[in-house]
Design an enzyme around this catalytic site. Structure first.
Site, PDB file in Angstrom:
ATOM      1  N   GLU A 101      40.858  45.213  34.475  1.00  0.00           N
ATOM      2  CA  GLU A 101      39.507  45.225  35.026  1.00  0.00           C
ATOM      3  C   GLU A 101      39.391  46.241  36.156  1.00  0.00           C
ATOM      4  O   GLU A 101      40.305  46.388  36.969  1.00  0.00           O
ATOM      5  CB  GLU A 101      39.173  43.863  35.617  1.00  0.00           C
ATOM      6  CG  GLU A 101      37.917  43.261  35.060  1.00  0.00           C
ATOM      7  CD  GLU A 101      38.148  42.587  33.725  1.00  0.00           C
ATOM      8  OE1 GLU A 101      37.224  42.627  32.910  1.00  0.00           O
ATOM      9  OE2 GLU A 101      39.234  42.045  33.491  1.00  0.00           O
ATOM     10  N   THR A 102      38.254  46.924  36.187  1.00  0.00           N
ATOM     11  CA  THR A 102      37.870  47.733  37.339  1.00  0.00           C
ATOM     12  C   THR A 102      36.567  47.161  37.870  1.00  0.00           C
ATOM     13  O   THR A 102      35.609  46.964  37.109  1.00  0.00           O
ATOM     14  CB  THR A 102      37.697  49.220  36.953  1.00  0.00           C
ATOM     15  OG1 THR A 102      38.961  49.732  36.513  1.00  0.00           O
ATOM     16  CG2 THR A 102      37.207  50.035  38.134  1.00  0.00           C
TER      17      THR A 102
END
Length: 288
Positions: free
Chosen positions: A46-47
Site C-alpha cells: 500500500e501507498t
C-alpha cells in the site's frame, strides 16, 4: 516536482518486520493518474496519500486530512496498516500537535490517536455470517488442502472469507502452512470473495504472550498474495473472535513471515479500536 515520501513498518516496533507502507505528503493537488504510478513505483502492498482539505491547512497544526490508499494495481477502499503509517508520519515526523487526527476516506471518517507508544485506529467493525462450505469448497481446498475447518464465515461488507482452522492445530501449523495464493483466482468461482482469512484460536497459557487468536491473510484478487499484517482483516476478525471468546479486549498476532501484533478493543459505538506500534525506516523525496 518533489513529494516527501516515507516508508513505515506498521504493527511492529522493529524495523523490517510488520507491514510496510509508503506515505506521501501532498502539499498540492496531485494529478489523478500519478497516484497509481507512484504506488506502482513504490511497489509496497500500500501507498498512502495524505492531502490537505482546504487552503491554509498545515501538516503540523491541522487535525483533519484526506487519505487515499493504492496498491501497485489499484485504489482500495480501506487499509488499516497504511492509515497507521500515515498517522505515524504526521505525529512523529511532522510533530502534529493534535491528540486525535481525522482522515476523510472512501470508508468514511477514520480517527487515529496516540496512546503511549501505540497509535490507535478507530475502524468500522464488520460482522460475519455463516458460509455454506459447498459454495467455496474448491477455494478452501486450494488454500489448506485437507486440513480440518472448524468454522466458516463470510463478511459481505468487505468480501472477505474467514476460515477458522480446528482448535486442535498449534500456531506453528498455521505459520508453516505453504499457501499458493495465486491458485485462489481460478478456484474461487462465486465472484464474491476478494480476501481470504485463515484464523486459529490462540493459547493464552503458552509462552507466547497470551495472544487470543492468530491469522494469515491472502488477497491475490488485489495483487497481494499474502499481506504481512492487516488492519482491515482484523476489523472482521475482531467481531468474530469477540463473539466466540466473549471478550471485548484482545491481543492478536498475524503469523506472516514478517509478523505483527494488534491490540483490539471493541467500542460501545459498534466500531473497533485497533492499536499498533510503528517503525519509520525511510525518509526521502519523490522527484519527477
Amino acid at each position: 516536482m518533489q513529494i516527501p515520501v516515507f516508508t513505515v513498518d506498521a504493527f511492529t516496533n522493529q524495523p523490517f518486520s510488520g507491514n510496510p507502507a509508503a506515505v506521501c505528503l501532498l502539499e498540492n493537488d496531485l494529478d489523478e493518474a500519478l497516484h497509481q504510478k507512484i504506488a506502482t513505483e513504490m511497489n509496497l502492498s500500500e501507498t498512502a496519500f495524505i492531502r490537505k482539505l482546504k487552503p491554509g491547512d498545515d501538516f503540523t497544526k491541522s487535525s483533519c486530512f484526506g487519505l487515499r490508499w493504492f496498491t501497485p494495481a489499484n485504489e482500495v477502499p480501506l487499509c488499516g496498516h497504511a492509515t497507521l503509517a500515515a498517522a505515524a508520519v504526521l505525529f512523529h515526523i511532522k510533530k502534529n500537535t493534535n491528540s486525535v487526527l481525522t482522515f476523510v476516506t472512501l470508508s468514511g471518517e477514520l480517527k487515529a490517536r496516540q496512546v503511549e507508544d501505540h497509535i490507535v485506529l478507530d475502524l468500522p467493525l464488520y460482522l460475519t455470517y455463516p458460509q455454506v462450505l459447498q459454495e467455496v469448497e474448491e477455494l478452501i481446498k486450494a488454500a489448506i488442502g485437507d486440513m480440518i475447518v472448524q468454522d466458516l464465515r463470510y463478511s459481505p461488507d468487505t468480501k472477505k472469507l474467514l476460515v477458522r482452522l480446528s482448535d486442535a492445530y498449534e500456531r506453528s501449523v498455521l505459520e508453516e502452512l505453504q499457501v499458493s495464493a495465486q491458485r485462489f483466482l481460478s478456484a474461487e468461482k462465486t465472484g464474491k470473495v476478494k480476501g481470504l482469512i485463515l484464523t486459529l484460536k490462540g493459547d493464552s497459557s503458552r509462552k507466547h504472550k497470551g495472544h487470543d487468536f492468530y491469522s494469515r491473510y491472502f488477497a491475490p484478487w488485489y495483487g497481494i498474495l499474502e499481506d504481512p499484517v492487516t488492519g482491515s482483516a482484523h476489523a472482521v476478525l475482531s467481531s468474530y473472535w469477540s463473539e466466540q471468546l466473549g471478550k471485548k479486549e484482545m491481543l492478536a498476532f498475524q503469523c506472516s513471515r514478517r509478523g505483527g501484533e494488534l491490540k483490539i478493543s471493541l467500542r460501545n459505538d459498534g466500531r473497533v479500536d485497533i492499536a499498533g506500534q510503528i517503525a519509520i525506516v525511510l525518509k526521502g523525496n519523490l522527484i519527477f
